[in-house]
Each structure stands twice: as structure tokens, then as C-alpha cells.
Design a protein around this motif. Structure first.
Motif, PDB file in Angstrom:
ATOM      1  N   ALA A   1     -10.141  -9.760 -11.640  1.00  0.00           N
ATOM      2  CA  ALA A   1      -8.894  -9.079 -11.985  1.00  0.00           C
ATOM      3  C   ALA A   1      -8.782  -8.908 -13.488  1.00  0.00           C
ATOM      4  N   PHE A  29      -1.188  -8.677 -13.635  1.00  0.00           N
ATOM      5  CA  PHE A  29      -0.902  -7.354 -13.097  1.00  0.00           C
ATOM      6  C   PHE A  29       0.412  -6.812 -13.636  1.00  0.00           C
ATOM      7  N   GLU A  52      -7.516  -7.016  -4.462  1.00  0.00           N
ATOM      8  CA  GLU A  52      -7.031  -8.395  -4.316  1.00  0.00           C
ATOM      9  C   GLU A  52      -6.795  -8.736  -2.863  1.00  0.00           C
ATOM     10  N   PHE A  53      -6.301  -7.773  -2.070  1.00  0.00           N
ATOM     11  CA  PHE A  53      -6.118  -8.029  -0.640  1.00  0.00           C
ATOM     12  C   PHE A  53      -7.446  -8.326   0.028  1.00  0.00           C
ATOM     13  N   SER A  63       4.693  -2.180  -5.639  1.00  0.00           N
ATOM     14  CA  SER A  63       3.419  -2.524  -5.021  1.00  0.00           C
ATOM     15  C   SER A  63       2.921  -3.864  -5.534  1.00  0.00           C
ATOM     16  N   LEU A  79      -4.517   1.079 -10.931  1.00  0.00           N
ATOM     17  CA  LEU A  79      -3.895  -0.234 -10.844  1.00  0.00           C
ATOM     18  C   LEU A  79      -3.662  -0.635  -9.400  1.00  0.00           C
ATOM     19  N   ARG A  80      -3.228   0.324  -8.561  1.00  0.00           N
ATOM     20  CA  ARG A  80      -2.967   0.006  -7.159  1.00  0.00           C
ATOM     21  C   ARG A  80      -4.259  -0.184  -6.393  1.00  0.00           C
ATOM     22  N   VAL A 112       0.835  -1.198   0.000  1.00  0.00           N
ATOM     23  CA  VAL A 112       0.000   0.000   0.000  1.00  0.00           C
ATOM     24  C   VAL A 112       0.869   1.248   0.000  1.00  0.00           C
ATOM     25  N   SER A 156      -3.685   5.690  -8.107  1.00  0.00           N
ATOM     26  CA  SER A 156      -3.561   4.934  -9.345  1.00  0.00           C
ATOM     27  C   SER A 156      -4.589   3.819  -9.358  1.00  0.00           C
ATOM     28  N   LEU A 192      -6.769  -1.782  -7.737  1.00  0.00           N
ATOM     29  CA  LEU A 192      -7.069  -3.187  -8.027  1.00  0.00           C
ATOM     30  C   LEU A 192      -6.212  -4.111  -7.180  1.00  0.00           C
ATOM     31  N   VAL A 193      -4.977  -3.724  -6.910  1.00  0.00           N
ATOM     32  CA  VAL A 193      -4.122  -4.510  -6.020  1.00  0.00           C
ATOM     33  C   VAL A 193      -4.746  -4.582  -4.634  1.00  0.00           C
ATOM     34  N   TYR A 247      -2.841 -17.476  -8.186  1.00  0.00           N
ATOM     35  CA  TYR A 247      -2.624 -16.076  -7.891  1.00  0.00           C
ATOM     36  C   TYR A 247      -1.244 -15.618  -8.329  1.00  0.00           C
ATOM     37  N   GLN A 264      -5.206   5.247  -2.546  1.00  0.00           N
ATOM     38  CA  GLN A 264      -4.416   5.261  -3.759  1.00  0.00           C
ATOM     39  C   GLN A 264      -4.985   6.207  -4.802  1.00  0.00           C
ATOM     40  N   GLY A 273      -5.777   0.713   1.363  1.00  0.00           N
ATOM     41  CA  GLY A 273      -5.183   0.912   0.044  1.00  0.00           C
ATOM     42  C   GLY A 273      -6.191   1.375  -0.974  1.00  0.00           C
ATOM     43  N   LEU A 311       2.369  -7.381  -3.576  1.00  0.00           N
ATOM     44  CA  LEU A 311       1.132  -8.149  -3.690  1.00  0.00           C
ATOM     45  C   LEU A 311       1.438  -9.613  -3.906  1.00  0.00           C
ATOM     46  N   LEU A 352      -8.749  -5.222 -15.100  1.00  0.00           N
ATOM     47  CA  LEU A 352      -7.588  -4.737 -15.854  1.00  0.00           C
ATOM     48  C   LEU A 352      -7.967  -4.415 -17.291  1.00  0.00           C
ATOM     49  N   ILE A 384      -6.311  -3.434   5.707  1.00  0.00           N
ATOM     50  CA  ILE A 384      -5.216  -2.894   4.883  1.00  0.00           C
ATOM     51  C   ILE A 384      -5.680  -2.746   3.436  1.00  0.00           C
ATOM     52  N   ILE A 431     -10.168  -9.544  -1.313  1.00  0.00           N
ATOM     53  CA  ILE A 431     -10.675 -10.860  -1.707  1.00  0.00           C
ATOM     54  C   ILE A 431      -9.915 -11.969  -0.993  1.00  0.00           C
ATOM     55  N   ASN A 432      -8.604 -11.787  -0.838  1.00  0.00           N
ATOM     56  CA  ASN A 432      -7.826 -12.809  -0.147  1.00  0.00           C
ATOM     57  C   ASN A 432      -8.180 -12.881   1.315  1.00  0.00           C
TER      58      ASN A 432
END
Lengths: 319, 97
Positions: free
Chosen positions: B70, A74, B33-34, A35, B26-27, A27, B24, B29-30, A66, B22, B18, A39, B74, B14, B36-37
Motif C-alpha cells: 500500500a 489511504f 486491499e480486499f 469508498s 486510488l479505488r 466498490v 480511479s 488500490l482499495v 490496517y 474502477q 472493484g 474499506l 500510494l 468483490i 489481500i485480506n
């Protein structure tokens, strides 16, 4: 939920430190590619956590899908939109570590220091006696002179393997600390750490490294359990998931198609309507003359077709 | 309090952090992912606690759904990048008041 034993607690705390630390670093990372790399580390850590929770199959599936699939996606996306980020390309790579990086490194060094200390006789004795982790210590059969009991009962060459893994962890950290470019080497140290911790966790909870094989028989039955459920009880959601993935794939292809292209571009031919009408007119089944399509001048005359003799009724046919 | 659900909550937090911080896309989307995990960790934790195989099945579904999300996310990112030439979400203000 029952509180875990000392060894399980240590393993869980290590893996959760990796997960949360790399999530925080992802983050707060300065550059987008870092980043995305953090991930990947987080996802691998979650895979390790799945292994720790007793499901080796789902852990490996998580890492395959993943880290092997989505992370690649990504990375492609980052490469595609690179250069339009808020930071410019001529900005130097960060040479000073940010606070989350320092915290992450510090916690992991402490945890790995504890693991490395477990190689040494007095520390492992105190650790195991205080937490009651190893049955040899509780039973009082642990002996300081025999090297097979040094690393929590792992015997022979496995001790050297475990020691080598932990040494690699420490070397990774030393490299990360000595080098000036923190933001690149922290990721390397984290990956080495995660690899070592995953190996230790898997080794401690499976028969691979010679520890008590309490989970080995359940892995085989776990696959059959998952397969039984997936194809029997949950078979309809599985098929729907397949449809969803197909729709997502087609949708992503349509959305990401290059601009300026008509939907029916030259990938396939448009039908010629005049030719189509001609073909339909010439395809009359009652016609006795054949025309080649597109060449109405060429005419072929067919011989007249005699009507077929009436077939005998089934009752009169002798079998 | 179960340690694993606490970890799942922290990872979710977290991820939301994020998502909100953020600039961006793209970040963002990152960070998704957190999130979802974190849900996937929760599924497996309860499967381990109740010794029930349904949690394993839902973890597999979770992984597959995250992959589909994802991919489509994207794709949307790439398509919008072709129009506005930036992934900065604060620059996409056409529909704002």
C-alpha cells in the motif's frame, strides 16, 4: 469441517455480512472518501472474523495495522488527490440510497433484529431450543423468571451491558433511517453495528462477558505459539520481511519526492575538490611541519621526535 | 464446503470486481486491499482448521506485505499524479497502441 453450532453460525453470518456488505458498498460508493471509509469497515470486520476464528491476537493486530495504519495512509492519499476526481465538489451529497446500501442495511437490520429479539423470553427460548445453542436450554434448567438467564446465561450487570449495546445498534439504525443523507449515515450505522457485533462475538467466545471460557487459556498459549514459530522456525523470513519493509519505505520516499529537485539537493554539502587535494597533500604523516587546512601560510614547526628505545623482549621481562 | 473459504472467495471476487470496474487509481488500490485480506482470511481459516500455528505466522506476513504494498502503491500514485494531474487510469494512454 464440522458444521458450527447455532450461536457460532449467527456470529459468523453477522460478521461476514458486515465484511461483504461494506466491500460491496466500497466498490459502488459514489465518492472516493466513502469508498475508503467502507474499506476501513471491511478491514475491521475481517479483524472481527479473525477473533471469531479463535485468534484474538491476529484480530487485534489486523485492526491496529490496517485500520490504524494503512487506512490512515489511504486517507492521506485521498486528501492529496482530492478535487481531481470524476465528481466535482459542488455536486450535492447523494440523498438517495443506492441498491447495495439498501441491501446492506436490510440484512443488518434483520440480523440485529434477531439479536435484539434474543433479549425477549419467547424468542430466545425458541432460538436456543431450535439450534441447541445454550446448554441451559438443552438441560432444561432455563427459567423465565430469573433475569440472569435472559440473555443466554449472561448474569447480572452483564445483561444490562449487552442490552445497552444492542439498543445502541438499534438506535444507530433508526438514526440512519430517519436522516435524509444515507451515504453518510450508512457508514455510521455500519460502524455502530460492527462495534456491537464485535463486542457480542468477543463476549460470547471469551470469559469477558461471563460466557463459558473455552477460549481464554488458549489466548495466552497462542501468543507463545506465534512467537515460538516467528522467531524460531520462521526467523529468516521475518528478517527478510524487515528488509523488505525497509526497502519499501525507502522506495516510497524516493518515489514520492517532490519533482524538480536534484537527487543530491542542498541537504548535504558537496566536497570541494581543491580543498580536498590540499588536505590530502598536507596530511602527509612523514611531514614535520603542520599546516592548517586552507591556510598554507600558517606553519607550525614540530620538535624532532626521538626514536623510542627498543623494548625488552618478552623472555627478559620479569613478571 | 467451508463457510470461511466461501467468504474468502466472495471477498476476493468483490476485490477483483472493484479492480476491474474502477476508474480511479486510488479505488483500484482499495480493491487490491480486499484481495489481500481475502488471502489472509484463507490463511487463518486453514490455521484454525488444522490447529497449526504456521497460518498465524503467514497472516502476520500478509498484513506486513500489504502495508508495504500500500505504501509503495500510494507513492507511485502520488508521483504519477504530479505528472498527469489526474488519478483517472483511463487518461494514462502514453504507452498504449
Amino acid at each position: 469441517m464440522t458444521s458450527p453450532s447455532g450461536l457460532e453460525a449467527f456470529a459468523f453470518l453477522s460478521v461476514s455480512a458486515v465484511i461483504l456488505g461494506s466491500a460491496l458498498l466500497s466498490v459502488f460508493a459514489k465518492r472516493t472518501f466513502h469508498s475508503v471509509m467502507f474499506l476501513g469497515l471491511t478491514l475491521a470486520g475481517v479483524g472481527g472474523l479473525y477473533v471469531l476464528l479463535g485468534s484474538t491476537l491476529i484480530g487485534v493486530l489486523q485492526i491496529l495495522v490496517y485500520v490504524g495504519g494503512i487506512l490512515t495512509l489511504f486517507v492521506f492519499a485521498v486528501m492529496f488527490v482530492a478535487g481531481d476526481e470524476t465528481e466535482t465538489d459542488d455536486e450535492p451529497v447523494a440523498t438517495r440510497a443506492t441498491m447495495p446500501q439498501v441491501v446492506f442495511l436490510g440484512v443488518n437490520v434483520l440480523l440485529n433484529g434477531a439479536a435484539l429479539g434474543a433479549l425477549f423470553v419467547p424468542v430466545i427460548g425458541a432460538f436456543a431450543v431450535l439450534t441447541g445453542a445454550h446448554p441451559q436450554f438443552s438441560a432444561g434448567t432455563w427459567s423465565a423468571s430469573s433475569p440472569s438467564t435472559w440473555f443466554l446465561g449472561l448474569g447480572g450487570w452483564r445483561w444490562f451491558v449487552a442490552g445497552a449495546m444492542l439498543t445502541a445498534l438499534v438506535v444507530g439504525y433508526v438514526v440512519a433511517l430517519v436522516k435524509a443523507r444515507w451515504s453518510r449515515k450508512v457508514a455510521l450505522a455500519g460502524a455502530v453495528n460492527l462495534a456491537g457485533l464485535l463486542l457480542i462475538v468477543v463476549g460470547m467466545t471469551s470469559a469477558w462477558l461471563g460466557a463459558a471460557p473455552t477460549d481464554a487459556p488458549t489466548t495466552a498459549s497462542q501468543t507463545s505459539t506465534l512467537v515460538d514459530l516467528l522467531f524460531d522456525t520462521w526467523s529468516v523470513p521475518l528478517e527478510v520481511l524487515g528488509l523488505l519493509l525497509t526497502a519499501a519505505m525507502i522506495g516510497a520516499l524516493v518515489i514520492a519526492r517532490p519533482l524538480g529537485q536534484a537527487p543530491d539537493a542542498s541537504n548535504y554539502t558537496k566536497p570541494d575538490h581543491q580543498l580536498l587535494a590540499q588536505t590530502i597533500a598536507l596530511s602527509d604523516p612523514k611531514a614535520t611541519t603542520l599546516h592548517a587546512v586552507g591556510e598554507p601560510e600558517a606553519v607550525v614547526t614540530l620538535p624532532p621526535v626521538e626514536p623510542m628505545p627498543p623494548t625488552a623482549s618478552p623472555a627478559e621481562v620479569e613478571l | 464446503m467451508s463457510w470461511v473459504t466461501m467468504l474468502s472467495m466472495l471477498l476476493f471476487a468483490i476485490g477483483v470486481l472493484g479492480l476491474l470496474l474502477q476508474k480511479s487509481a486510488l479505488r483500484i488500490l482499495v480493491a487490491v486491499e480486499f484481495i489481500i485480506n481475502a488471502a489472509g482470511i484463507n490463511f487463518l481459516a486453514f490455521s484454525h482448521y488444522h490447529q497449526n500455528g504456521d497460518g498465524l505466522v503467514f497472516t502476520v506476513f500478509n498484513i506486513a506485505l500489504a502495508a508495504a504494498e500500500a505504501a509503495v502503491g500510494l507513492g507511485i500514485l502520488i508521483h504519477s499524479y504530479r505528472h498527469v494531474r489526474t488519478v483517472d487510469v483511463t487518461k494514462s494512454t502514453d504507452l498504449r497502441w
